[in-house]
Enzyme design. Structure first.
Site, PDB file in Angstrom:
ATOM      1  N   LYS A  77       0.852  -1.205   0.000  1.00  0.00           N
ATOM      2  CA  LYS A  77       0.000   0.000   0.000  1.00  0.00           C
ATOM      3  C   LYS A  77       0.878   1.241   0.000  1.00  0.00           C
ATOM      4  CE  LYS A  77      -3.939   1.899   2.648  1.00  0.00           C
ATOM      5  NZ  LYS A  77      -4.837   1.683   3.802  1.00  0.00           N
ATOM      6  N   SER A 152      -9.749   1.769   2.953  1.00  0.00           N
ATOM      7  CA  SER A 152      -8.887   2.518   2.058  1.00  0.00           C
ATOM      8  C   SER A 152      -7.865   1.667   1.307  1.00  0.00           C
ATOM      9  CB  SER A 152      -8.157   3.602   2.847  1.00  0.00           C
ATOM     10  OG  SER A 152      -7.288   3.011   3.788  1.00  0.00           O
ATOM     11  N   SER A 176      -9.902  -0.603   7.096  1.00  0.00           N
ATOM     12  CA  SER A 176      -9.350  -0.454   5.743  1.00  0.00           C
ATOM     13  C   SER A 176      -8.685  -1.689   5.144  1.00  0.00           C
ATOM     14  CB  SER A 176      -8.347   0.688   5.728  1.00  0.00           C
ATOM     15  OG  SER A 176      -9.044   1.897   5.597  1.00  0.00           O
TER      16      SER A 176
END
Ligand code: GLN
Length: 487
Positions: A77, A152, A176
């Site tokens: 990420k 997210s 997330s």
């Protein structure tokens, strides 16, 4: 290939049925063919990936032993720092920022000669549940590209789901990892707060943030957790206890376990199909010899309110560093220094990030601090007490991960109704405990997720519970359309 998991590919590598370079090349080709429709990645690191793969092949040729993750390409990420690579947090503010150091999880993975195919998309600074808040355009759900992948960590989830990476790291502040895992049909694990170092994770809400894993199955989650868990002196909230070997206890079964079902997680807003899928799962556990117990965690009803005070409060402080001086974007043509701060922050941050900074600044301001922030901290403690009480009588709790399946883009016109979608995931971060989301069925051709929550440091226990269900339900581990990679 129906499903390329870490453990299956590891077998192929050590039996020399494939090479790491071949695997990496095939994944890069596949990724290149899928990215136009998915947009899971913000940057690629193909050269480094191929170099790491050839090091693994050389070690295999020399008869050396490789660890379970070595040679198997993953994705990271883009709020986790890799030295010398851009780390944008999907924000214009950090569009051109290169990380000067490695996050501790990256140091650990590098010691294992890991392969990263690139950095994945997210909601700006991890604030959101859809990946629509990325400054660089949204990610699409591989099951239905008209829908969001969740967020997210939507880029990490979509990358694994679309077969563009075998595993990925995400971060979870209020869901997330677990919610995108649910929306993409993956296993998403948020470890206990402090189990995995946060050093080098761009801070959103420091008392809630935790790095974790997105994988195709539970065994892979255990395998990646093995690689990243452990004490780190660079993170003052890191837990000193030695981590376990999380792959060891998977097959233990659930016989004799007590599974708590907290009724507050099944209230208004949770779709019928979600409730039915979880009921079927509970029935399965009962047949396997577990005891199902009705429990109550009353303060869960305040979870979203408490989260949306504490998380923005911490964010407003953490994001103060982005001032146009020390880091990232600086607006040009400002009149003076105050105007420069103002313009840089106004232009560098997106709408949602600015909303949170304002909310957070407000609840921390003199006069409102007691009424909002202090009160939220108190309710957080009450919630923790609720959880402690339940875990005195239960081994784990089972809840939905989200209200339903992935929804179409722009489904929520006001931020508040989207915040409400976090109702099942935020209590876990507020109390610090570990939780995993696994696929529990399908509705309208899209996956549904089930959340298994355990007491602190009981990752093995929740993974074992998840594994029992997964092994008996291979039909829920389907690959998304076009997610297969020809090797
Ligand atoms: N959806 C939550 C939020 O918008 C959680 C985000 C996260 O876990 N990073 O804050």
């Amino acid at each position: 290939m129906e499903s390329m998991t870490i453990h299956e590919l590891h077998e192929k590598l050590i039996k020399k049925e494939i090479s790491a370079v071949h695997l990496t090349q095939k994944l890069i080709e596949h990724r290149n063919s899928r990215e136009e429709n998915i947009h899971a990645f913000l940057s690629f690191s193909d050269e480094e990936a191929l170099a790491a793969a050839s090091r693994t092949d050389a070690r295999l040729a020399d008869g050396e032993k490789i660890s379970p993750l070595e040679g198997i390409p993953g994705a990271i990420k883009d709020n986790i720092c890799i030295e010398g690579q851009k780390c944008t947090a999907a924000s214009k503010m950090l569009e051109n920022w290169t990380a000067p150091y490695n996050a501790s999880v990256i140091d650990k993975l590098k010691a294992l000669n890991f392969i990263s195919l690139g950095k994945t998309n997210l909601d700006e600074f991890a604030m959101g549940s859809t990946t629509e808040n990325s400054a660089f355009g949204p990610t699409h759900n591989p099951w239905d590209t008209r829908c969001v992948p969740g967020g997210s960590s939507g880029g990490s989830a979509a990358a694994v789901c679309a077969g563009e990476a075998v595993w990925a790291l995400g971060s979870d502040t209020g869901g997330s990892i677990r919610q995108p895992a649910a929306f993409c049909g993956l296993t998403g694990l948020k470890p206990t707060y402090g189990r995995v170092s946060r050093y080098g994770l761009l801070a959103f809400s420091s008392s809630l943030d935790q790095i974790g894993t997105l994988t195709k199955d539970v065994t892979d989650a255990a395998c990646v957790l093995n690689a990243i868990a452990g004490y780190d002196a660079k993170d003052s909230t890191s837990i000193p206890d030695e981590p376990e070997d999380y792959t060891k206890a998977l097959a233990g079964g659930v016989k004799g376990m007590k599974i708590g079902v907290p009724r507050e997680f099944f209230g208004r807003g949770i779709r019928e199909e979600t409730k039915k899928a979880i009921e079927r799962a509970l029935h399965f556990y009962e047949q396997e010899g577990a005891e199902i117990v009705d429990v109550s965690v009353p303060h869960v009803n305040s979870g979203v309110a408490v989260y949306y005070i504490i998380a923005p409060a911490e964010a407003s402080s953490n994001l103060a560093r982005y001032d146009g001086v020390s880091y990232g974007f600086r607006a040009s043509g400002s009149k003076d220094i105050i105007d420069m701060y103002l313009q840089s922050r106004s232009q560098g941050f997106g709408e949602e990030v600015k909303r949170r900074i304002m909310l957070g600044t407000y609840v921390l301001s003199a006069g409102y601090y007691e009424a909002y922030y202090m009160k939220a901290l108190k309710v957080r403690t009450l919630l923790k007490n609720d959880f402690d009480k339940v875990f005195k009588i239960c081994d784990v709790m089972i809840t939905p991960t989200s209200s339903g399946t992935a929804f179409p883009f722009h489904s929520f016109s006001d931020p508040l109704s989207l915040y409400m979608e976090d109702i099942c995931t935020v209590p876990v971060n507020l109390t610090g405990v570990p939780a995993v989301s696994i696929p529990v069925g399908f509705s309208d051709g899209k996956p549904l997720g089930m959340q298994i929550i355990g007491p602190n440091l009981c990752e093995s226990r929740i993974l074992k519970t998840a594994y029992a269900f997964e092994q008996a339900h291979p039909e829920y581990r389907k690959t998304a359309p076009k997610g297969e990679v020809e090797l």
